[in-house]
Design a protein around this motif. Sequence first.
Motif, PDB file in Angstrom:
ATOM      1  N   UNK A   1      45.173  39.255  35.311  1.00  0.00           N
ATOM      2  CA  UNK A   1      44.364  39.524  33.994  1.00  0.00           C
ATOM      3  C   UNK A   1      44.561  40.870  33.766  1.00  0.00           C
ATOM      4  N   UNK A   2      45.205  41.800  34.607  1.00  0.00           N
ATOM      5  CA  UNK A   2      45.517  42.978  34.303  1.00  0.00           C
ATOM      6  C   UNK A   2      46.881  43.075  33.427  1.00  0.00           C
TER       7      UNK A   2
ATOM      8  N   UNK B   1      42.314  41.772  44.381  1.00  0.00           N
ATOM      9  CA  UNK B   1      43.406  41.767  43.436  1.00  0.00           C
ATOM     10  C   UNK B   1      44.496  40.697  44.112  1.00  0.00           C
TER      11      UNK B   1
ATOM     12  N   UNK C   1      43.888  35.853  40.086  1.00  0.00           N
ATOM     13  CA  UNK C   1      43.813  35.655  38.550  1.00  0.00           C
ATOM     14  C   UNK C   1      43.094  36.911  38.099  1.00  0.00           C
ATOM     15  N   UNK C   2      42.319  37.699  38.930  1.00  0.00           N
ATOM     16  CA  UNK C   2      41.736  38.900  38.378  1.00  0.00           C
ATOM     17  C   UNK C   2      42.924  40.056  38.425  1.00  0.00           C
TER      18      UNK C   2
ATOM     19  N   UNK D   1      38.941  50.835  41.053  1.00  0.00           N
ATOM     20  CA  UNK D   1      39.830  49.586  41.530  1.00  0.00           C
ATOM     21  C   UNK D   1      41.270  50.081  41.344  1.00  0.00           C
TER      22      UNK D   1
ATOM     23  N   UNK E   1      37.050  50.382  36.406  1.00  0.00           N
ATOM     24  CA  UNK E   1      38.298  50.252  36.211  1.00  0.00           C
ATOM     25  C   UNK E   1      39.255  51.467  37.414  1.00  0.00           C
TER      26      UNK E   1
ATOM     27  N   UNK F   1      41.210  47.208  26.478  1.00  0.00           N
ATOM     28  CA  UNK F   1      41.578  45.927  27.398  1.00  0.00           C
ATOM     29  C   UNK F   1      41.078  46.345  28.895  1.00  0.00           C
ATOM     30  N   UNK F   2      40.987  47.416  29.355  1.00  0.00           N
ATOM     31  CA  UNK F   2      40.449  47.835  30.658  1.00  0.00           C
ATOM     32  C   UNK F   2      38.984  47.307  30.508  1.00  0.00           C
TER      33      UNK F   2
ATOM     34  N   UNK G   1      38.567  43.640  30.992  1.00  0.00           N
ATOM     35  CA  UNK G   1      38.899  43.144  32.291  1.00  0.00           C
ATOM     36  C   UNK G   1      37.776  43.461  33.141  1.00  0.00           C
ATOM     37  N   UNK G   2      37.238  44.845  32.975  1.00  0.00           N
ATOM     38  CA  UNK G   2      36.035  45.129  33.872  1.00  0.00           C
ATOM     39  C   UNK G   2      34.823  44.412  33.728  1.00  0.00           C
TER      40      UNK G   2
ATOM     41  N   UNK H   1      47.533  42.519  30.419  1.00  0.00           N
ATOM     42  CA  UNK H   1      47.551  43.006  29.085  1.00  0.00           C
ATOM     43  C   UNK H   1      47.433  44.472  29.059  1.00  0.00           C
ATOM     44  N   UNK H   2      46.537  44.861  30.182  1.00  0.00           N
ATOM     45  CA  UNK H   2      46.335  46.478  30.328  1.00  0.00           C
ATOM     46  C   UNK H   2      47.738  47.313  30.421  1.00  0.00           C
TER      47      UNK H   2
ATOM     48  N   UNK I   1      35.027  41.120  35.264  1.00  0.00           N
ATOM     49  CA  UNK I   1      35.391  41.153  36.796  1.00  0.00           C
ATOM     50  C   UNK I   1      34.232  42.013  37.744  1.00  0.00           C
TER      51      UNK I   1
ATOM     52  N   UNK J   1      43.508  51.058  22.138  1.00  0.00           N
ATOM     53  CA  UNK J   1      43.536  49.231  22.689  1.00  0.00           C
ATOM     54  C   UNK J   1      43.870  49.355  24.309  1.00  0.00           C
ATOM     55  N   UNK J   2      44.210  50.402  24.845  1.00  0.00           N
ATOM     56  CA  UNK J   2      44.298  50.628  26.399  1.00  0.00           C
ATOM     57  C   UNK J   2      42.885  50.706  26.912  1.00  0.00           C
TER      58      UNK J   2
END
Lengths: 138, 138
Positions: free
Chosen positions: A89-90, A66, A85-86, A18, A15, B96-97, B100-101, A92-93, B104, B92-93
């Motif tokens: 999907x961020x 992205x 979509x990638x 990116x 993360x 979530x991260x 996602x990682x 929520x972050x 992807x 939670x952050x």
Amino acid sequence: MPSSKLNNKCPIDYALEVFGDRWTLLVLRDLMLSGKRHYRELMTSKEGIATNILASRLQKMETDGLIIRKQNSEDKRQIFYELTEKALDLIPVLLEISRWSVIYDKDTAAPPELMRRFNEEPQQLIAELKDAARTRQT
Amino acid sequence: MPSSKLNNKCPIDYALEVFGDRWTLLVLRDLMLSGKRHYRELMTSKEGIATNILASRLQKMETDGLIIRKQNSEDKRQIFYELTEKALDLIPVLLEISRWSVIYDKDTAAPPELMRRFNEEPQQLIAELKDAARTRQT
DNA sequence: CTGTATCCTTAGGGATACTG
DNA sequence: CAGTATCCCTAAGGATACAG
């Protein structure tokens, strides 16, 4: 430096590679939550990104999957950026981060209705935000 | 630069100021999810942080209210770092991260059981992780 | 409008030596 | 052990001019 590791196994590392810089997350915010799609719109955000930085960030974001750079089919000069979509999907972050900031920084504000819904029906809110971003694309 | 704004209203801006650098999130990960509490433990994480950087990051994190520097009541030379609620609320952050990682990046891995529980019963998992971190403190 | 191309500055970070 | 103190260096980022 985290990004130089060959066998990168930690999710946080990836993360950071990116979107762990000073600008990517802000550009994503504008594309995802503020509905911006054009270079000129991204230039106007209050943080004041420089033109070369914005350009390089957009390129890297495309490389990282992205965004997709597109041109209007009628007027080819018109460029816009579509979220993948990638990227979506961020959402929520971004929302989790926002929730945290709003709690702990008195100078921070976010749309209260958004935060309320994120607390009460997060799944539905996320789905809606994604849909909204998707339909904005075309 | 985002951090120089006086009237900072965007939640993302604030988050970037606090943990938007190359190291803070990794240190938080080690303190929150790996259970590390000591300088020497933090030094050993695979990303290889330099001693001066770790020291400065720990100071900034204390200033920002993420950690508290404490000494063992018996052996005053023993230093350890305690997480505040503000830091724990970043769990939670981080999760979530991570989610996602893992989706992807094929080279990224996280404890599958953790991710499964985060999908199925996020609230309970978060509460457990916070509790675990809190009891580790003393 | 959507960027390149330069030039320049600085903060962030690596390496290493050293200290209470 | 838990850091300071230096020195150095580079990548990231600002400012500005300009191009298609």
